[in-house]
Design an enzyme around this catalytic site. Structure first.
Site, PDB file in Angstrom:
ATOM      1  N   HIS A 257      28.208  44.519  94.517  1.00 28.78           N
ATOM      2  CA  HIS A 257      27.828  45.107  95.724  1.00 28.78           C
ATOM      3  C   HIS A 257      27.296  43.864  96.886  1.00 28.78           C
ATOM      4  O   HIS A 257      27.607  43.690  97.476  1.00 28.78           O
ATOM      5  CB  HIS A 257      26.834  46.392  95.630  1.00 28.78           C
ATOM      6  CG  HIS A 257      27.628  47.702  95.026  1.00 28.78           C
ATOM      7  ND1 HIS A 257      28.978  48.072  95.401  1.00 28.78           N
ATOM      8  CD2 HIS A 257      27.445  48.187  93.796  1.00 28.78           C
ATOM      9  CE1 HIS A 257      29.238  48.949  94.611  1.00 28.78           C
ATOM     10  NE2 HIS A 257      28.459  49.035  93.538  1.00 28.78           N
TER      11      HIS A 257
ATOM     12  N   ASP B 275      35.278  50.564  91.539  1.00 29.36           N
ATOM     13  CA  ASP B 275      33.998  51.062  91.391  1.00 29.36           C
ATOM     14  C   ASP B 275      34.248  52.664  90.916  1.00 29.36           C
ATOM     15  O   ASP B 275      34.483  53.208  89.939  1.00 29.36           O
ATOM     16  CB  ASP B 275      33.058  50.893  92.297  1.00 29.36           C
ATOM     17  CG  ASP B 275      31.720  51.299  92.353  1.00 29.36           C
ATOM     18  OD1 ASP B 275      31.452  51.750  91.293  1.00 29.36           O
ATOM     19  OD2 ASP B 275      30.970  51.237  93.391  1.00 29.36           O
TER      20      ASP B 275
END
Length: 451
Positions: A274, A325
């Site tokens: 991220h 994810d």
């Protein structure tokens, strides 16, 4: 996964060294590219691959069990933190058999999307009350078996999780819903992980620091030492939300990236997942360490996390990779173009990340992040992973050869993948998985868990 095989292929178009070549004859021997000849006539018996053939796609950040949440978390508003409560409820219901079925179906969906290798950020370790199973790696072994049966390679990023959160006063006790994620200590984690038995031909084990909220600096150092001793990839969630940064600054006086640097975690084997809310100093730390950033644009926008500073990463020379994810969508092409399109919204400029660069993030960079340096390119000696994207669907029809990479990255969808080779083995042909009825597997495994 069954033994790799040999064969001959003739690609209408193929990406070789970042360039589209026509009429490419490819021989595969024992799961490796043995010869690659552009401008060649089809060899006798060669399988024609119509469309654009690219290297296998790497999904560098996945939580397979989150696939069960797709669409179920969209009815109401909220934030990452409210979404997390729904995720906890799903996690509490899984056992090794159910996890195996769900992960196998999810990984098979990835295969259909052209993903030949996955980095599974795995933190569902123990029984719901935190007690280890008789086999302390029962859940991890279930995930490894699921990837093998789905036909893709895996790096199991076994994740350390010790604390329930972080605020200005320090680390918080583990909540009831988090107990199954937690090992007794970093030392116990290392002992447990050393007992895993991956197939080295198609499986690797790496380490993961769940987050700065869940792992303290001393434990980070233990994980870092283990990864260095085993030459394993090391990943961590980093600055996904501003609240994490605020808590880290309040207690430690530094950012999460600086704390990881102090623990010795940063380096070429390290991937920051991220990295949405970084300071300029954080970016310098990552660049100086030759670390990698794993971007997950569809999840980051789905959870309202924010837009990562990808132009700054590129300017600093930081390699980026892509992950699905939460698996709210399994489509690496969408992840690739989203990275560029999000940057366009931020900078009001087009073309910050060119299509060949985005494809490299999805292929070569991603495999390197997961410890597979011999995959992600169509070169002699590399693992024979091929993904063929049709150029005659409603999304891609009319594409000239010179724009084929742009069509794949900015127009194609996962459903445009027609053929997938993993280590020379045909996993997908004509858009169908070789061994699994993937929609049926997903339907049954998700219904068993949630319905």
């Amino acid at each position: 996964m069954s033994r790799a095989i040999s064969g001959s292929y003739h690609c209408d178009l193929a990406v070789i060294d970042g360039v589209v070549e026509a009429a490419v004859a490819i021989d595969v021997v024992d799961g490796r590219f043995a010869s690659i000849t552009p401008g060649a006539d089809p060899p006798d018996g060669a399988v024609r691959l119509a469309g654009l053939s690219i290297p296998g796609l790497a999904n560098t950040h996945s939580h397979a069990f989150h696939r069960a949440l797709r669409s179920r978390t969209q009815a109401e508003g909220g934030t990452f933190w409210t979404w997390r409560e729904v995720m906890y409820r799903a996690a509490a219901r899984l056992d090794p058999d159910g996890y195996h079925r769900l992960a196998r179906a999810t990984f098979a969906e990835m295969a259909l999307a052209g993903i030949t290798c996955v980095g599974e950020f795995h933190y569902l370790h123990h029984q719901a009350n935190g007690t280890p199973y008789d086999d302390p790696n029962a859940m991890g072994e279930a995930v490894l078996a699921a990837a093998a049966e789905a036909g893709i390679r895996i790096t199991l990023l076994d994740t350390l999780y010790l604390h329930g959160g972080l605020d200005g006063d320090g680390y918080l006790p583990v909540g009831a819903e988090q107990r199954r994620f937690c090992d007794a200590s970093a030392e116990y984690w290392a002992q447990r992980v050393d007992l895993l038995g991956p197939d080295p031909s198609t499986q690797r084990v790496g380490a993961a620091i769940h987050s700065l909220r869940a792992v303290d600096p001393a434990a980070m150092s233990t994980l870092t030492d283990w990864a260095a001793a085993t030459d394993a990839p090391l990943h961590a969630h980093v600055s996904e939300q501003t609240a994490e940064n605020e808590a880290c600054l309040a207690h430690h006086g530094v950012t999460p990236t600086a704390l990881l640097a102090a623990a010795g975690a940063l380096g070429p084997r390290f991937s920051a997942v991220h990295a949405t809310h970084l300071t300029e100093a954080d970016i310098v730390l990552l660049a100086d360490a030759e670390a990698i950033v794993a971007m997950c644009p569809t999840t980051e926008r789905d959870l309202g996390d924010g837009i990562g500073p990808t132009a700054s990463f590129a300017d600093a020379g930081i390699a980026m990779t892509l992950g699905t994810d939460s698996n709210a969508s399994i489509d690496i092409f969408e992840e690739a173009r989203a990275l560029e399109l999000h940057e366009r919204l931020r900078s009001q400029r087009r073309g910050v990340h060119a299509a060949p660069e985005l494809l490299a993030m999805a292929t070569e960079n991603g495999h390197r992040s997961l410890g597979w340096d011999d995959a992600g390119t169509i070169t002699v000696g590399a693992r024979a992973d091929l993904v063929t994207v049709t150029l005659d669907s409603v999304r891609t029809a009319g594409t000239p050869p010179g724009s084929a990479i742009e069509a794949a990255v900015f127009a194609a969808a996962a459903s445009d993948v027609t053929h997938v080779l993993v280590d020379g083995r045909v996993v997908v042909a004509d858009g169908r998985h070789a061994t699994l009825d993937v929609p049926a597997e997903l339907q049954v495994s998700i219904a068993e868990l949630l319905d």
